[in-house]
Structure formats: structure tokens, C-alpha cells
Scaffold this motif. Structure first.
Motif, short mmCIF file in Angstrom:
data_model
loop_
_atom_site.label_atom_id
_atom_site.label_comp_id
_atom_site.label_asym_id
_atom_site.label_seq_id
_atom_site.Cartn_x
_atom_site.Cartn_y
_atom_site.Cartn_z
N MET A 1 0.83 -1.18 0.00
CA MET A 1 0.00 0.00 0.00
C MET A 1 0.89 1.25 0.00
SD MET A 1 -2.46 1.41 3.02
CE MET A 1 -3.96 0.62 2.56
N LEU A 2 0.53 2.19 -0.83
CA LEU A 2 1.26 3.45 -0.92
C LEU A 2 0.87 4.35 0.25
CD1 LEU A 2 3.10 5.36 -2.58
CD2 LEU A 2 1.03 6.15 -3.72
N LYS A 3 1.88 4.76 1.03
CA LYS A 3 1.63 5.61 2.18
C LYS A 3 2.01 7.07 1.94
CE LYS A 3 0.35 3.64 5.66
NZ LYS A 3 -1.03 3.59 6.07
N GLY A 4 2.99 7.30 1.04
CA GLY A 4 3.42 8.66 0.76
C GLY A 4 4.38 8.70 -0.41
N GLN A 5 4.42 9.85 -1.09
CA GLN A 5 5.34 10.04 -2.21
C GLN A 5 5.90 11.45 -2.17
OE1 GLN A 5 2.82 9.01 -5.65
NE2 GLN A 5 4.38 7.48 -6.13
N GLY A 6 7.21 11.54 -2.31
CA GLY A 6 7.88 12.82 -2.44
C GLY A 6 8.65 12.84 -3.73
N TRP A 7 8.77 13.99 -4.33
CA TRP A 7 9.49 14.10 -5.60
C TRP A 7 10.14 15.47 -5.73
CZ3 TRP A 7 7.93 18.04 -8.75
CH2 TRP A 7 6.68 18.58 -8.48
N ILE A 8 11.16 15.51 -6.56
CA ILE A 8 11.85 16.76 -6.83
C ILE A 8 12.47 16.67 -8.22
CG2 ILE A 8 13.92 15.95 -5.61
CD1 ILE A 8 14.43 18.92 -4.84
N ASN A 9 12.38 17.77 -8.97
CA ASN A 9 13.07 17.84 -10.26
C ASN A 9 13.89 19.12 -10.29
OD1 ASN A 9 11.30 19.96 -11.11
ND2 ASN A 9 9.86 18.47 -11.94
N LEU A 10 14.27 19.56 -11.46
CA LEU A 10 15.16 20.73 -11.53
C LEU A 10 14.50 22.04 -11.11
CD1 LEU A 10 17.06 19.91 -14.85
CD2 LEU A 10 17.89 19.70 -12.49
N LYS A 11 13.17 22.10 -11.07
CA LYS A 11 12.49 23.35 -10.74
C LYS A 11 11.43 23.25 -9.66
CE LYS A 11 13.24 25.13 -15.33
NZ LYS A 11 12.81 25.94 -16.40
N LYS A 12 10.89 22.04 -9.44
CA LYS A 12 9.78 21.89 -8.52
C LYS A 12 10.01 20.71 -7.59
CE LYS A 12 6.36 23.66 -11.77
NZ LYS A 12 5.11 23.36 -12.49
N TYR A 13 9.23 20.69 -6.50
CA TYR A 13 9.23 19.57 -5.55
C TYR A 13 7.84 19.49 -4.95
CZ TYR A 13 9.57 23.06 -1.83
OH TYR A 13 9.34 24.12 -0.98
N GLY A 14 7.53 18.32 -4.38
CA GLY A 14 6.21 18.22 -3.77
C GLY A 14 5.96 16.91 -3.09
N CYS A 15 4.75 16.82 -2.53
CA CYS A 15 4.24 15.62 -1.88
C CYS A 15 2.96 15.23 -2.59
CB CYS A 15 3.95 15.89 -0.40
SG CYS A 15 5.42 16.12 0.60
N LYS A 16 2.92 14.03 -3.10
CA LYS A 16 1.82 13.61 -3.97
C LYS A 16 0.51 13.37 -3.23
CE LYS A 16 1.47 11.52 -8.30
NZ LYS A 16 2.34 11.22 -9.39
N LYS A 17 0.54 12.63 -2.12
CA LYS A 17 -0.70 12.32 -1.41
C LYS A 17 -1.31 13.57 -0.77
CE LYS A 17 -1.64 8.45 0.43
NZ LYS A 17 -2.30 7.25 0.01
N GLN A 18 -0.45 14.47 -0.29
CA GLN A 18 -0.95 15.71 0.28
C GLN A 18 -1.35 16.70 -0.81
OE1 GLN A 18 1.50 17.40 3.40
NE2 GLN A 18 1.95 15.37 4.21
N GLY A 19 -0.91 16.43 -2.03
CA GLY A 19 -1.36 17.20 -3.18
C GLY A 19 -0.79 18.60 -3.32
N TRP A 20 0.46 18.78 -2.97
CA TRP A 20 1.04 20.11 -3.14
C TRP A 20 2.37 20.03 -3.87
CZ3 TRP A 20 5.79 20.91 -1.01
CH2 TRP A 20 6.15 20.13 0.10
N GLN A 21 2.70 21.13 -4.52
CA GLN A 21 4.01 21.28 -5.17
C GLN A 21 4.42 22.74 -5.09
OE1 GLN A 21 3.82 20.09 -9.25
NE2 GLN A 21 2.70 21.88 -9.91
N LYS A 22 5.73 22.95 -5.08
CA LYS A 22 6.29 24.30 -5.00
C LYS A 22 7.49 24.38 -5.93
CE LYS A 22 4.83 24.93 -0.24
NZ LYS A 22 5.21 25.19 1.13
N THR A 23 7.88 25.60 -6.23
CA THR A 23 9.07 25.80 -7.07
C THR A 23 10.25 26.17 -6.18
OG1 THR A 23 8.54 28.13 -7.42
CG2 THR A 23 7.72 26.56 -9.06
N TYR A 24 11.46 26.00 -6.72
CA TYR A 24 12.67 26.39 -6.03
C TYR A 24 13.70 26.80 -7.07
CZ TYR A 24 15.11 22.08 -7.28
OH TYR A 24 15.73 21.07 -7.96
N VAL A 25 14.75 27.47 -6.62
CA VAL A 25 15.79 27.95 -7.53
C VAL A 25 17.08 27.16 -7.37
CG1 VAL A 25 17.17 29.97 -8.18
CG2 VAL A 25 14.78 30.25 -7.53
#
Length: 183
Positions: A1-25
Motif C-alpha cells: 500500500m502506498l503511504k506517501g510520495q515525495g518528488w523533486i526535479n530541476l524546478k519543482k518539488y512536492g508531496c503527492k498524497k498531500q497534493g502540493w508542489q512548489k518551485t525552487y531555484v
């Protein structure tokens, strides 16, 4: 069972289950911004990490946050880590080799050497987050994410570990899923 997911790329990051993403430099600035809400205390040697290790550390912190799993320096947790990426430690090996050449083939920096193993980013994060469920690095020739997910689910069926972080990290992005096996 999926309990949580976090991700980050070259411009954004976020939490999938909580449903938010933000940008960074910049990763260094982001690392500081995530303290102490997501990264509870400073990660030893974070600024010395190679880029893959930095991204993986942030993705794991985000996945733990998304799953609402608290961690501390005192508390160890039986969570395992299965890590994968496309190129192993190729970039770190090239950096180490180039440093060796630049220094007249007599000495290369040890802080570059540590990341020449593809499992280094897993070990660094396991130490910081107090994860004791073991770690494993695998590389899959085809359909990497799908194969890694199947492998992780099969690991969880064996009952060891009961909770697993599945991390896919390279120098441009990282994703981490916190999976929990059947009770």
C-alpha cells in the motif's frame, strides 16, 4: 500500500498524497528552507553530497512527510530502502576520475570517492533518517520504474521489511514512494 510520495526535479518539488508542489531555484537554498518542518535536523555533510545524493535525500524527506512519519536522531525505524537509477554512479565516477587527473594522478579527493558506489545515496539517507530495514541498490535494464516497483512489492510480500522506501534518483530528478506491506 502506498503511504506517501515525495518528488523533486530541476524546478519543482512536492508531496503527492498531500497534493502540493512548489518551485525552487537552488538545492542548497531549498535544503535550508525545508528545515525544520520537513528536514527535522541538519543532514551531516549534505553540502558535500553529490547531486544524486542531495536529490534523493530531499525526496525521501518529502515522502516521509507525505506519509506523516516523524523521524528523529534518537529514534531508529525498521524501514528498508530499495534504490535505483539509470546510470548507477557514472557521474560521480567521472568526477572522481577527472579530479584524479587534475591532481597529477597522485591524489583525488576522498569526498568525491565516497559517491562512486551507486548505493552511496541510499546509505547517506539511511544514516540520517535512522532507517534500519536494510538497503539494496538495483539497476533494471528496461522499464526501470515499473521493474523497481514490482521488485519492491515482491520484497514486501516476504514480510522483511514491512515498510520500504522505493527511491529512483539521478542528477536531474528524484522520486520516493513509501510502501507498506500487508499487515
Amino acid at each position: 500500500m502506498l503511504k506517501g510520495q515525495g518528488w523533486i526535479n530541476l524546478k519543482k518539488y512536492g508531496c503527492k498524497k498531500q497534493g502540493w508542489q512548489k518551485t525552487y531555484v537552488d538545492l542548497k537554498v531549498l535544503y535550508r528552507q525545508l528545515q525544520p518542518q520537513i528536514i527535522r535536523y541538519p543532514v551531516a555533510n549534505y553540502l558535500r553530497f553529490d547531486r544524486v545524493s542531495q536529490l534523493a535525500t530531499l525526496a525521501i524527506a518529502l515522502a516521509l512527510c507525505d506519509a506523516k512519519i516523524a523521524y528523529s536522531q534518537e529514534k531508529k525505524q525498521p524501514i528498508g530502502i530499495l534504490g535505483t537509477n539509470t546510470h548507477g554512479a557514472l557521474e560521480a565516477n567521472l568526477a572522481y576520475f577527472n579530479d584524479y587527473i587534475a591532481n597529477g594522478r597522485t591524489l583525488a579527493r576522498g569526498n568525491l570517492f565516497i559517491y562512486t558506489l551507486p548505493s552511496s545515496f541510499l546509505a547517506e539517507t539511511a544514516i540520517h533518517f535512522g532507517l534500519t530495514g536494510g538497503l539494496l541498490y538495483l539497476n533494471f535494464p528496461d522499464h526501470q520504474e515499473e521493474q523497481a516497483a514490482k521488485f519492491a512489492l515482491n520484497m514486501l510480500k516476504t514480510d522483511k521489511p514491512k515498510t520500504l522506501l522505493l527511491v529512483n534518483a539521478d542528477s536531474s530528478q528524484a522520486a520516493c514512494s513509501l510502501l507498506q506491506g500487508p499487515k
